[in-house]
Scaffold this motif. Sequence first.
Motif, mmCIF file in Angstrom:
data_model
loop_
_atom_site.group_PDB
_atom_site.id
_atom_site.type_symbol
_atom_site.label_atom_id
_atom_site.label_comp_id
_atom_site.label_asym_id
_atom_site.label_seq_id
_atom_site.Cartn_x
_atom_site.Cartn_y
_atom_site.Cartn_z
ATOM 1 N N VAL A 6 162.415 -27.383 -62.337
ATOM 2 C CA VAL A 6 161.445 -27.431 -61.456
ATOM 3 C C VAL A 6 160.176 -26.272 -61.505
ATOM 4 O O VAL A 6 159.194 -26.627 -61.308
ATOM 5 N N TYR A 7 160.523 -25.240 -61.989
ATOM 6 C CA TYR A 7 159.593 -24.068 -62.100
ATOM 7 C C TYR A 7 158.623 -24.525 -63.396
ATOM 8 O O TYR A 7 157.317 -24.308 -63.403
ATOM 9 N N ALA A 8 159.057 -25.195 -64.370
ATOM 10 C CA ALA A 8 158.352 -25.725 -65.507
ATOM 11 C C ALA A 8 157.464 -26.496 -65.093
ATOM 12 O O ALA A 8 155.996 -26.605 -65.388
ATOM 13 N N LYS A 9 157.503 -27.700 -64.239
ATOM 14 C CA LYS A 9 156.816 -28.546 -63.629
ATOM 15 C C LYS A 9 156.007 -27.969 -62.617
ATOM 16 O O LYS A 9 154.474 -28.363 -62.724
ATOM 17 N N MET A 10 156.269 -26.918 -61.912
ATOM 18 C CA MET A 10 155.202 -26.287 -61.064
ATOM 19 C C MET A 10 154.458 -25.564 -62.051
ATOM 20 O O MET A 10 153.012 -25.765 -61.603
ATOM 21 N N ARG A 11 154.647 -24.914 -62.819
ATOM 22 C CA ARG A 11 153.625 -24.224 -63.818
ATOM 23 C C ARG A 11 152.793 -25.177 -64.405
ATOM 24 O O ARG A 11 151.638 -24.953 -64.393
ATOM 25 N N GLU A 12 153.327 -26.273 -65.062
ATOM 26 C CA GLU A 12 152.512 -27.379 -65.514
ATOM 27 C C GLU A 12 151.352 -27.855 -64.562
ATOM 28 O O GLU A 12 150.269 -28.008 -65.049
ATOM 29 N N GLY A 13 151.514 -28.249 -63.354
ATOM 30 C CA GLY A 13 150.899 -28.560 -62.479
ATOM 31 C C GLY A 13 149.894 -27.734 -61.417
ATOM 32 O O GLY A 13 149.138 -27.975 -60.614
ATOM 33 N N GLY A 14 150.271 -26.477 -61.825
ATOM 34 C CA GLY A 14 149.770 -25.267 -60.623
ATOM 35 C C GLY A 14 150.326 -25.641 -59.277
ATOM 36 O O GLY A 14 149.269 -25.324 -58.497
ATOM 37 N N TYR A 15 151.396 -25.907 -59.297
ATOM 38 C CA TYR A 15 151.976 -26.154 -57.777
ATOM 39 C C TYR A 15 152.694 -25.056 -57.324
ATOM 40 O O TYR A 15 153.225 -24.194 -58.035
ATOM 41 N N SER A 16 152.682 -24.946 -55.988
ATOM 42 C CA SER A 16 153.143 -23.667 -55.394
ATOM 43 C C SER A 16 154.498 -23.782 -54.555
ATOM 44 O O SER A 16 155.147 -22.678 -54.241
ATOM 45 N N LEU A 17 155.217 -24.854 -54.649
ATOM 46 C CA LEU A 17 156.488 -25.147 -53.923
ATOM 47 C C LEU A 17 157.386 -26.232 -54.434
ATOM 48 O O LEU A 17 156.954 -27.409 -54.808
ATOM 49 N N GLY A 18 158.548 -25.821 -54.860
ATOM 50 C CA GLY A 18 159.506 -26.760 -55.580
ATOM 51 C C GLY A 18 160.831 -26.352 -55.095
ATOM 52 O O GLY A 18 161.050 -25.348 -54.854
ATOM 53 N N GLY A 19 161.838 -27.458 -55.389
ATOM 54 C CA GLY A 19 163.124 -26.905 -55.286
ATOM 55 C C GLY A 19 164.150 -28.039 -55.468
ATOM 56 O O GLY A 19 163.803 -29.425 -55.741
ATOM 57 N N GLU A 20 165.454 -27.847 -55.184
ATOM 58 C CA GLU A 20 166.413 -28.782 -55.118
ATOM 59 C C GLU A 20 167.101 -28.763 -53.914
ATOM 60 O O GLU A 20 167.023 -27.912 -53.126
ATOM 61 N N GLN A 21 167.840 -30.009 -53.958
ATOM 62 C CA GLN A 21 168.506 -30.384 -52.536
ATOM 63 C C GLN A 21 169.730 -29.293 -52.256
ATOM 64 O O GLN A 21 169.983 -29.010 -51.189
ATOM 65 N N THR A 22 170.183 -28.746 -53.411
ATOM 66 C CA THR A 22 171.296 -27.723 -53.322
ATOM 67 C C THR A 22 170.738 -26.587 -52.810
ATOM 68 O O THR A 22 171.672 -25.572 -52.514
ATOM 69 N N GLY A 23 169.547 -26.254 -52.500
ATOM 70 C CA GLY A 23 169.166 -25.065 -51.873
ATOM 71 C C GLY A 23 168.459 -24.186 -52.817
ATOM 72 O O GLY A 23 167.981 -23.015 -52.537
ATOM 73 N N HIS A 24 168.237 -24.523 -54.168
ATOM 74 C CA HIS A 24 167.251 -23.758 -55.018
ATOM 75 C C HIS A 24 165.754 -24.040 -54.538
ATOM 76 O O HIS A 24 165.142 -25.103 -54.683
ATOM 77 N N THR A 25 165.265 -23.047 -53.887
ATOM 78 C CA THR A 25 163.686 -23.325 -53.481
ATOM 79 C C THR A 25 162.840 -22.319 -54.321
ATOM 80 O O THR A 25 163.238 -20.972 -54.043
ATOM 81 N N ILE A 26 161.744 -22.560 -54.751
ATOM 82 C CA ILE A 26 160.969 -21.545 -55.474
ATOM 83 C C ILE A 26 159.648 -21.537 -54.678
ATOM 84 O O ILE A 26 158.893 -22.628 -54.513
ATOM 85 N N PHE A 27 159.149 -20.459 -54.281
ATOM 86 C CA PHE A 27 157.970 -20.575 -53.531
ATOM 87 C C PHE A 27 157.057 -19.640 -54.588
ATOM 88 O O PHE A 27 156.960 -18.498 -55.006
ATOM 89 N N GLY A 28 156.359 -20.688 -55.459
ATOM 90 C CA GLY A 28 155.528 -19.944 -56.804
ATOM 91 C C GLY A 28 154.689 -19.030 -56.543
ATOM 92 O O GLY A 28 154.203 -18.389 -57.535
ATOM 93 N N ASP A 29 153.838 -18.950 -55.207
ATOM 94 C CA ASP A 29 152.968 -17.632 -55.175
ATOM 95 C C ASP A 29 153.613 -16.458 -55.074
ATOM 96 O O ASP A 29 152.980 -15.400 -55.286
ATOM 97 N N ILE A 30 154.936 -16.287 -54.953
ATOM 98 C CA ILE A 30 155.680 -15.242 -54.708
ATOM 99 C C ILE A 30 156.494 -14.765 -55.542
ATOM 100 O O ILE A 30 157.291 -13.716 -55.611
ATOM 101 N N GLU A 31 157.201 -15.701 -56.156
ATOM 102 C CA GLU A 31 158.617 -15.681 -57.018
ATOM 103 C C GLU A 31 158.648 -16.498 -58.266
ATOM 104 O O GLU A 31 157.781 -17.459 -58.257
ATOM 105 N N ARG A 32 159.435 -16.354 -58.988
ATOM 106 C CA ARG A 32 159.676 -17.035 -60.353
ATOM 107 C C ARG A 32 160.677 -17.780 -60.455
ATOM 108 O O ARG A 32 161.173 -18.643 -61.301
ATOM 109 N N THR A 33 161.737 -17.573 -59.577
ATOM 110 C CA THR A 33 162.998 -18.267 -59.500
ATOM 111 C C THR A 33 163.510 -18.439 -58.149
ATOM 112 O O THR A 33 162.574 -17.842 -57.175
ATOM 113 N N GLY A 34 164.474 -19.199 -57.923
ATOM 114 C CA GLY A 34 164.996 -19.561 -56.550
ATOM 115 C C GLY A 34 165.731 -18.187 -56.249
ATOM 116 O O GLY A 34 166.151 -17.296 -56.577
ATOM 117 N N ASP A 35 165.313 -17.733 -54.747
ATOM 118 C CA ASP A 35 165.808 -16.556 -54.176
ATOM 119 C C ASP A 35 166.363 -17.271 -52.767
ATOM 120 O O ASP A 35 165.458 -17.273 -51.872
#
Length: 443
Positions: free
Chosen positions: A310-339
Motif C-alpha cells: 500500500v505504501y509503495a503504491k502511495m509513494r509511487e503516485g504521490g497519494y496521501s491515503l491508503g489502507g486495507e480492509q483489515t484496518g491498516h490505514t496509512i495517512f501518508g502526510d503524517i506517517e509511514r506505516t499503519g498506526d
Amino acid sequence: MKYFGTDGFRGEANVGLTVEHAYKIGRFVGWYYGANRERKARVIVGKDTRRSSYMFEAALVSGLVASGADAYMLHVIPTPGVAHQTVEGCFDCGIMISASHNPFCDNGIKLVNSDGFKMDEDVLELIEDYIDGKSEVPLATGNHIGATVDYMQGRNRYIASLIASANFSLQGVKIGIDCANGSASSVAKPVFDALGADVRVINAAPDGFNINVDCGSTHMERLQRHVVEQGLDVGFAYDGDADRCLAVDERGRVVDGDQILYVCGVYLNKHGRLSGGTVVPTIASNFGLVKSLELAGLSAVTSGVGDRHVYAKMREGGYSLGGEQTGHTIFGDIERTGDGIMTSLRVMEVIRAERETLSQLTAPCRLLPQAQVAVHVADKDAALENMGVQNAIAEAEAALAGEGRVLVRKSGTESVIRVLAEAPDQASADAAMKRIANALEAL
C-alpha cells in the motif's frame, strides 16, 4: 525470501522462529550499521505483550551489543511507535518483536530502516545469508562492545506525538477502546484521556498469553456489546501490536478498514487534503468501496495486499491515503506505516468536524456482501496450481456471472490460502467461497 515475509520473520516461538534466529539478527544488524560503517550503531527495540517477546528481546539485544551496537529498549510499545521513534531519534534501525494479530504462541521480528519504512529487501537478504552461515560477523571487543539503554522516554514521546497530532477536543465524547491485551494497553487510554474523552477500556490486562484472545480487531463482538450496553458514541479495536484499527459505530455495527478509508477519504478531499483526489485500497478491498468512492467523485488505485505494498503504491503516485480492509490505514502526510491509534484519532476528527455520527458518515459507502476463509495447506504454491482448485475457481467465477468476484491468494505470514468471494447477496458469496474452500480442503 527464505525467512522474512511481507510482515517480518514470523513463526511459532522456538519452533519456526528461535532465540538463535533472534540473536543472529541482532548480531548482523549491530555489525551492519556499526563496524561496517566505522562507528557505533544505535538501534531501537520494542516489543508486544506476548510471553516470548521478552525472550526474543533478550536475544536480539545480546546480539546487538555483542556486535558493538547500542540497543535502546522501548519495552512494550505499538509497532508504529518503533517506526516513529526510529525517525525522531535518528536511529540507524528499528526492531519490533511481535506477531501482530497471531496467537500468543507465535512471534515475529520486524525491521524498519532509518526512514521508518520496512527494511529494504537487499539488507534482509544479507541477514538471511548470515543466519544460514553464508557470511561471518566479528564480535566486538574491549570498549567497542555495545551498551543497553532503557529508553522509556521514547515511548512517552510517541504518546505525546499522538496527542499533538489532534487539534480538537474530545470533551464529552464517550469512547470505547479494545486494546487486544496487546501493545495499545498502556498507550491508547492516556492519548484519549489527554484529549478529554470519557474512555471505557476493555482487554487492557495482558498476561503474556491473552493477547488477541477473543478480543481486538479480529474479534469485535465484545466491543460491539460494550458500545451498545454503555451507550457509547463510538468504539475502536486494535490488534496485538496496534498497527490496525477497526471501529464500531454508535449502533454497535462494525466499521471495517474499507469504510474508514471512505469516511476519511471523502472528508480529506472536501478540505483539499487528499492528494490527487485518490485513495489506495488493496486488491482484497470490497469492490463496493471503489464504486462508492467513484460516486463521491474520488478515484481508487489498488495495490497488492500488505501495508508495505500500500505504501509503495502511495509513494509511487504521490497519494496521501491508503489502507486495507483489515484496518491498516496509512495517512501518508503524517506517517509511514499503519498506526491504529492514529487512525482512531483521524476518524474522531471527521466525527467532530462534520458533526455526524459514524453510522451517518458510513451510510453512503455501499459494500458488497463478502464471504472469506483461510484454509491451511501444506504447500501454498502447489495448492494454487492444483487443477481441482483452479477448476473450482473458474466455476465460482462463472456462477457469479460478472456480478461479483473471487480472490484467492497466498498469505504472506501463514501457511494458508485466503479465499474471498463478493456477490450481490450473501448466499451467492457463501456458495462461491465454499466451492473453492472445499477444493482446497480436499488436497
